[in-house]
Every structure is written in structure tokens, then in C-alpha cells.
Design an enzyme around this catalytic site. Structure first.
Site, mmCIF file in Angstrom:
data_model
loop_
_atom_site.group_PDB
_atom_site.id
_atom_site.type_symbol
_atom_site.label_atom_id
_atom_site.label_comp_id
_atom_site.label_asym_id
_atom_site.label_seq_id
_atom_site.Cartn_x
_atom_site.Cartn_y
_atom_site.Cartn_z
ATOM 1 C CG ASN A 1 -35.235 4.398 -34.825
ATOM 2 O OD1 ASN A 1 -34.900 5.067 -35.800
ATOM 3 N ND2 ASN A 1 -35.311 4.914 -33.613
ATOM 4 C CB SER B 1 -34.570 5.818 -30.230
ATOM 5 O OG SER B 1 -34.145 7.131 -30.211
ATOM 6 C CD GLU C 1 -41.796 4.887 -35.446
ATOM 7 O OE1 GLU C 1 -41.989 3.747 -35.878
ATOM 8 O OE2 GLU C 1 -40.755 5.201 -34.832
ATOM 9 C CG HIS D 1 -39.469 7.705 -32.385
ATOM 10 N ND1 HIS D 1 -39.088 6.777 -33.315
ATOM 11 C CD2 HIS D 1 -38.337 8.367 -32.052
ATOM 12 C CE1 HIS D 1 -37.787 6.878 -33.534
ATOM 13 N NE2 HIS D 1 -37.314 7.835 -32.782
HETATM 14 N N1 3HC Z 1 -33.588 22.493 -37.211
HETATM 15 C C1 3HC Z 1 -34.306 23.192 -38.098
HETATM 16 N N2 3HC Z 1 -34.011 23.252 -39.427
HETATM 17 C C2 3HC Z 1 -32.935 22.555 -39.837
HETATM 18 C C3 3HC Z 1 -32.131 21.805 -38.974
HETATM 19 C C4 3HC Z 1 -32.493 21.796 -37.599
HETATM 20 N N3 3HC Z 1 -31.791 21.120 -36.680
HETATM 21 N N4 3HC Z 1 -31.145 21.245 -39.685
HETATM 22 C C5 3HC Z 1 -31.309 21.624 -40.968
HETATM 23 N N5 3HC Z 1 -32.399 22.399 -41.045
HETATM 24 C C6 3HC Z 1 -32.934 23.028 -42.247
HETATM 25 C C7 3HC Z 1 -31.929 24.024 -42.714
HETATM 26 O O1 3HC Z 1 -32.146 25.289 -42.130
HETATM 27 C C8 3HC Z 1 -32.120 24.040 -44.211
HETATM 28 O O2 3HC Z 1 -33.031 24.975 -44.633
HETATM 29 P P1 3HC Z 1 -32.464 26.284 -45.404
HETATM 30 O O3 3HC Z 1 -31.221 25.940 -46.143
HETATM 31 O O4 3HC Z 1 -33.571 26.664 -46.304
HETATM 32 O O5 3HC Z 1 -32.202 27.228 -44.327
HETATM 33 C C9 3HC Z 1 -32.740 22.714 -44.545
HETATM 34 O O6 3HC Z 1 -33.088 22.074 -43.307
HETATM 35 C C10 3HC Z 1 -31.742 21.909 -45.294
HETATM 36 O O7 3HC Z 1 -30.552 21.882 -44.531
HETATM 37 P P2 3HC Z 1 -29.089 21.865 -45.124
HETATM 38 O O8 3HC Z 1 -29.062 22.650 -46.391
HETATM 39 O O9 3HC Z 1 -28.142 22.235 -44.032
HETATM 40 O O10 3HC Z 1 -28.740 20.356 -45.413
HETATM 41 P P3 3HC Z 1 -29.603 19.266 -46.129
HETATM 42 O O11 3HC Z 1 -30.202 19.716 -47.404
HETATM 43 O O12 3HC Z 1 -28.765 18.037 -46.129
HETATM 44 O O13 3HC Z 1 -30.829 19.005 -45.140
HETATM 45 C C11 3HC Z 1 -31.581 17.578 -43.450
HETATM 46 C C12 3HC Z 1 -30.595 18.648 -43.816
HETATM 47 C C13 3HC Z 1 -32.979 18.171 -43.387
HETATM 48 C C14 3HC Z 1 -31.194 17.065 -42.076
HETATM 49 C C15 3HC Z 1 -31.550 16.468 -44.545
HETATM 50 O O14 3HC Z 1 -30.242 16.073 -44.730
HETATM 51 C C16 3HC Z 1 -32.359 15.278 -44.188
HETATM 52 O O15 3HC Z 1 -33.556 15.269 -44.351
HETATM 53 N N6 3HC Z 1 -31.674 14.235 -43.715
HETATM 54 C C17 3HC Z 1 -32.315 13.016 -43.252
HETATM 55 C C18 3HC Z 1 -32.728 13.214 -41.838
HETATM 56 C C19 3HC Z 1 -33.264 11.963 -41.243
HETATM 57 O O16 3HC Z 1 -33.403 10.920 -41.865
HETATM 58 N N7 3HC Z 1 -33.597 12.040 -39.953
HETATM 59 C C20 3HC Z 1 -34.058 10.912 -39.211
HETATM 60 C C21 3HC Z 1 -32.969 10.470 -38.312
HETATM 61 S S1 3HC Z 1 -33.406 9.019 -37.417
HETATM 62 C C22 3HC Z 1 -34.095 9.603 -36.028
HETATM 63 O O17 3HC Z 1 -34.156 10.772 -35.752
HETATM 64 C C23 3HC Z 1 -34.655 8.569 -35.114
HETATM 65 C C24 3HC Z 1 -33.850 8.435 -33.865
HETATM 66 O O18 3HC Z 1 -34.653 7.724 -32.927
HETATM 67 C C25 3HC Z 1 -32.549 7.700 -34.059
#
Ligand code: 3HC
Length: 307
Positions: A214, A143, A176, A164
Site C-alpha cells: 500500500n 491496510s 503481507e 494483510h
Molecule cells: N471473488 C472471487 N472471484 C472474483 C472476485 C471476487 N470478489 N471478483 C472477480 N473474481 C473473479 C471472477 O469470477 C473472474 O473469473 P471468471 O470470469 O473466470 O469467473 C475473474 O476474477 C476475473 O474477473 P472479471 O472478468 O470480472 O474482471 P477482471 O478480469 O477485471 O478481473 C480482478 C477482476 C481479478 C479484480 C482484476 O481486475 C484484478 O486483478 N484487479 C486488480 C486487483 C488488485 O490490484 N487488488 C488489490 C487491491 S489493493 C488492496 O486490496 C489493499 C487494501 O489494503 C487497500
């Protein structure tokens, strides 16, 4: 780039698109180090792209947990008609568990996604450098830790690179690609082609504290925690504000819970200490939550409660 001229190792399926004659040069077996949330997501996505994947962790239990979660996710995708049962079975067969880094002598590309601790990563890279073939690119999923420092533990800093991924890895499109001080163009090319084959879009980033995404995202999540700490609004309203007012898919506090509050604190602290800029100080409420073991989704409780 140093390339291996010998033949392929046994027991590997050549992925679609790789010509027989090119096998010695192409990546067709990937090693993933660390079977936590990120490692499991990376391993699943690499197997979905047709790679043979060796998924390593120190304990058998950790590897088993990852296999259980990947199997459950694949069953969900089959139920949703996103993949056929046969393709899902084939994907799962491409994944092999490992608790011995010695087995990484076989792979052509490594993605390390172990814990975000510099000393742990350096130890792993030292060992990987000894075990892996000299032309194998060693990528770290971090990260915000320094790629240059991780590379310094090896004799191949030109082949060490940051990739990343974002959580959840199977869903999030971005990777990234981070260049350390000595990262070669060859390593960038290999890393980009592996990530693209995994269905990801890449951005090319120079090493700097927290890279690009990030650097922008973490202060925003930290600020949302300050807003909560100051009692300006409820968690639900803070999140609703950013979802409806800025078109974010989930609110910053829900996202902090998804990332893991311990990870977020670590990353925020890295930005603060690397820059020395007080505007990046982690919110005291974030520290308190971590001290209370309220780590978000992974511990069942963060800014929200999870079943
Ligand atoms: N693996 C695979 N698929 C996943 C999953 C996982 N861990 N989590 C959720 N999904 C899929 C679900 O299966 C779902 O598809 P489906 O309903 O058709 O089966 C779809 O994603 C949507 O999930 P949900 O209906 O449960 O919930 P959401 O509509 O809120 O979607 C989310 C979940 C995709 C996580 C969405 O909320 C999102 O895009 N959030 C933002 C995520 C983000 O910004 N991530 C970056 C984080 S920062 C980072 O990682 C950097 C680090 O260094 C800190």
C-alpha cells in the site's frame, strides 16, 4: 510458543495433512472477525483450504449477507467447473455463522477483518485475548494500522500479527505478514503456514506506515485522482494509459472503485499523517467523492457507475 496440550474440541473436522496426534497443536479451526468484503473473502478461502471457519459479525444481517455472497460465488465456480457441487457443498458446510465472540474459545487461529478503526480493533483484541486460548495467534487484516498498537490491547503481544490480504481475497495471491514490535517468530511461522495453506504467497514485512504494497500502491492511485482532478484526461483514458502502458490488469481509477474510496481515503490519510510528508496528501477530489457517498463499487457509483 505456548501450546495447548489438551484435546480437540467437539465438532471439528481435522483438515487434510493434520495428524490425529498433532491436533492439539495444529490449526484446524479458524475464527474470522468481520463479515464485510475482506472477512467474507478470507472465510471463503480458509474454508476452501479445509479449515473449519467461524465467521463472526455483530449483526446477523451482516453474517447472512456474507453467506449469501459466498454461496453465490461458489455457485458461479461450480458453473465454471472450477469445483464440483459436492466439494462446494462441503466447503459451505465448513463455514459457521457467529454473532458471539465467546464461541472463539474453540478456534486455534483468529483473523480479524473488522472495520479499519483503531479503537474498534483494540476493543475486539481485548475481548479476543480474554476469550481465546492463551496459545491462539491473533492476526489482524489491516491496510496500514499499527500492529504494535493493536497488540498493546492484549496480554499476548508476541502472538499478535498483521496478515494483510488483498481484494478480492479468493483471487489475489499475496498476503503481507507484518511483524509488530513484539511479534514472535512462532507467530510468524503459524501465520505463514495458515496463509500458505490458504493458497497464498507471503512476504515478510516490518511494521511501518502502510507496510510495503500500500505504501507504493496508494500514492499511485492518489496520483491518478490528482491527474483526473487536473483535467488531464478522462477516467477511461487514465485507466487505459496504465493498463496498456504499464501492463496493469485494471486501471488505477477502476482499482480505487474496487478498493472503496472511503477505504482509500482512510489509508491515504494514514500515510500522510503518520509520515507528515506533504507528498502523500490525499487528493481533494478523493475527499469530495467520499463526501458525496460515491464510494466505488460498494455504493454503486465512484469514478464509474455500477449496476
Ligand atoms: N471473488 C472471487 N472471484 C472474483 C472476485 C471476487 N470478489 N471478483 C472477480 N473474481 C473473479 C471472477 O469470477 C473472474 O473469473 P471468471 O470470469 O473466470 O469467473 C475473474 O476474477 C476475473 O474477473 P472479471 O472478468 O470480472 O474482471 P477482471 O478480469 O477485471 O478481473 C480482478 C477482476 C481479478 C479484480 C482484476 O481486475 C484484478 O486483478 N484487479 C486488480 C486487483 C488488485 O490490484 N487488488 C488489490 C487491491 S489493493 C488492496 O486490496 C489493499 C487494501 O489494503 C487497500
Amino acid at each position: 510458543m505456548r501450546r495447548r496440550s489438551g484435546n480437540v474440541v467437539d465438532n471439528c473436522t481435522v483438515p487434510v495433512g493434520v495428524e490425529e496426534g498433532e491436533r492439539g497443536m495444529e490449526v484446524y479451526q479458524v475464527g474470522v472477525v468481520g463479515a464485510g468484503t475482506m472477512g467474507a473473502g478470507i472465510a471463503q478461502t480458509a474454508a476452501a483450504a479445509g479449515y473449519q471457519v467461524l465467521l463472526y459479525d455483530v449483526s446477523e444481517e451482516a453474517v447472512e449477507r456474507a453467506f449469501t455472497s459466498i454461496t453465490a460465488r461458489m455457485a458461479h465456480d461450480v458453473r465454471k467447473d472450477r469445483i464440483s457441487q459436492a466439494d462446494s457443498d462441503a466447503l459451505l458446510r465448513r463455514l459457521k455463522p457467529s454473532t458471539s465472540l465467546a464461541e472463539f474459545a474453540r478456534v486455534q487461529y483468529v483473523i480479524e477483518a473488522a472495520t479499519e478503526k483503531m479503537d474498534v480493533k483494540k476493543l475486539l483484541f481485548r475481548e479476543l485475548d480474554q476469550v481465546c486460548r492463551p496459545e491462539t495467534v491473533l492476526a489482524t487484516n489491516t491496510s496500514g494500522l499499527s500492529i504494535t498498537e493493536i497488540a498493546s490491547a492484549t496480554e499476548r503481544p508476541d502472538l499478535v500479527i498483521g496478515t494483510h490480504f488483498f481484494n478480492p481475497v479468493p483471487v489475489m495471491k499475496l498476503v503481507e505478514i507484518i511483524r509488530g514490535q513484539d511479534t514472535s517468530e512462532d507467530a510468524v511461522e503459524v501465520a505463514m503456514s495458515v496463509c500458505e495453506r490458504m493458497g497464498k504467497d507471503c512476504i515478510d514485512v516490518k511494521e511501518a506506515p502502510l507496510f510495503v504494497v500500500n505504501r507504493i500502491l496508494v500514492p499511485m492511485l492518489n496520483e491518478a485522482i490528482f491527474v483526473l482532478q487536473e483535467g488531464l484526461a478522462s477516467p477511461e483514458d487514465i485507466d487505459k494509459g496504465m493498463m496498456l502502458g504499464a501492463n496493469h490488469p485494471i486501471g488505477p481509477l477502476a482499482l480505487a472503485d474496487l478498493v472503496g474510496l472511503d477505504t482509500l481515503l482512510f489509508v491515504a490519510q494514514t500515510l500522510f499523517s503518520e509520515t507528515g510528508d506533504p507528498k502523500y496528501r490525499p487528493a481533494p477530489l478523493l475527499r469530495q467523492m467520499v463526501r458525496a457517498n460515491k464510494l466505488g463499487r460498494k455504493s454503486g457509483r465512484g469514478f464509474y457507475s455500477y449496476e
